[in-house]
Design a protein around this motif. Sequence first.
Motif, PDB file in Angstrom:
ATOM      1  N   UNK A  76       0.835  -1.199   0.000  1.00 20.15           N
ATOM      2  CA  UNK A  76       0.000   0.000   0.000  1.00 20.15           C
ATOM      3  C   UNK A  76       0.870   1.248   0.000  1.00 20.15           C
ATOM      4  N   UNK A  77       0.303   2.347  -0.464  1.00 22.83           N
ATOM      5  CA  UNK A  77       0.937   3.665  -0.417  1.00 22.83           C
ATOM      6  C   UNK A  77       2.301   3.701  -1.099  1.00 22.83           C
ATOM      7  N   UNK A  78       2.447   2.944  -2.189  1.00 20.11           N
ATOM      8  CA  UNK A  78       3.675   2.960  -2.956  1.00 20.11           C
ATOM      9  C   UNK A  78       4.831   2.206  -2.335  1.00 20.11           C
ATOM     10  N   UNK A  79       4.585   1.470  -1.275  1.00 21.31           N
ATOM     11  CA  UNK A  79       5.650   0.709  -0.625  1.00 21.31           C
ATOM     12  C   UNK A  79       5.826  -0.656  -1.288  1.00 21.31           C
ATOM     13  N   UNK A  80       6.951  -1.316  -0.984  1.00 14.18           N
ATOM     14  CA  UNK A  80       7.264  -2.637  -1.515  1.00 14.18           C
ATOM     15  C   UNK A  80       7.610  -3.583  -0.372  1.00 14.18           C
ATOM     16  N   UNK A  81       7.025  -4.765  -0.383  1.00 12.30           N
ATOM     17  CA  UNK A  81       7.332  -5.801   0.598  1.00 12.30           C
ATOM     18  C   UNK A  81       8.149  -6.887  -0.095  1.00 12.30           C
ATOM     19  N   UNK A  82       9.284  -7.262   0.493  1.00 11.52           N
ATOM     20  CA  UNK A  82      10.143  -8.261  -0.128  1.00 11.52           C
ATOM     21  C   UNK A  82      10.596  -9.284   0.898  1.00 11.52           C
TER      22      UNK A  82
END
Length: 344
Positions: A76-82
């Motif tokens: 969400x909100x332009x974030x990235x989960x890796x």
Amino acid sequence: MGETMMKKTTSALAIAALLGTGAASAATFQINDTTTVGIGGAFYPFYTNTDDADGNSTDGYGDASRLIFTAEKAAVNGMTASLYYQLRPQQGLGDFASANSVVDVTEADGTETDVDQTENDAGVRTHVAHATLSGDFGSVTYGKNDNLMYRYIDVVRDYNDALVFTFSNAIERSRVLTYASPDFDGFGFEIESELAGDGENVKEETGNSSSVNAAAYADLDMVRLHAAYTGGDLQSANSDGAYGLAAVTSIDVVDLSATYTNSQINEGQDETIAGLYATTSYGFGSLHLGAQEVDVDGESNRTEVIGRATYDIADNVYTSLEYRSADKANDAGNGYAVSLWYGF
């Protein structure tokens, strides 16, 4: 050994690229518009022949093979989960000393049980596993990983395959929670806590249960600078903490790096390590030469030297030959190693 990850700190990526460390060419798969997964690894056996503490030549076989899984997902909100997950086999190429033998295993109540052990009993081990959430604010990482002292300082001299230099006593691979700032036009920092629950110790010999670490980098015109600090009571019961400095640059076709670390070992002895390392490429691989001075309170200074040559067999496939002079009594640690890296 340097390893390529889907998500690494900017500092580690820069060093890995500069040193030209072996990298697995992971295959990536687009699952959908927001999710990418990857799989890679390496077949990584080696042979060593070095002198022991009595000066006797001893040979051995090792295996640092690994399997790596990665994933990245738009959040969400332009974030990235890796996610990064690395498994390593234990005794991956067999262990004659314990294969098909009976060993004594001590149970929790103190009783001993005879257990048949084969080369496959050790299975695999989680070497590194962490998840990261990144965005305009920087990134937050949680999981099992090398601490900042290793990732900012000692990774610079950790480019060999089998024979290694003495590293700072402050490096740990443990459960960490790390915040990394965004890049401020060539400058950045990280703050990290090594987390331990009740009954767990970050350092067994001191009984310390946690540590707060910090590191920073600066990209200047000709050189990249690193600094790292590891919290107190990790090296000895009365330690004020360890610190390290590193510089990385290139002069013509030669990549140069230098490191300095100060930590405490044993009964509060100061240990300082200062080194200089050079790397260059030739038509069929690369050449490496490093030297460092190790100074421990109450002991004679010694100079470690390691030379390394690699030969590229194919893309992501190379063999290497290393020789080390450890400058210890009875020539302990002196010898050579041959390794094979097959990355995929």
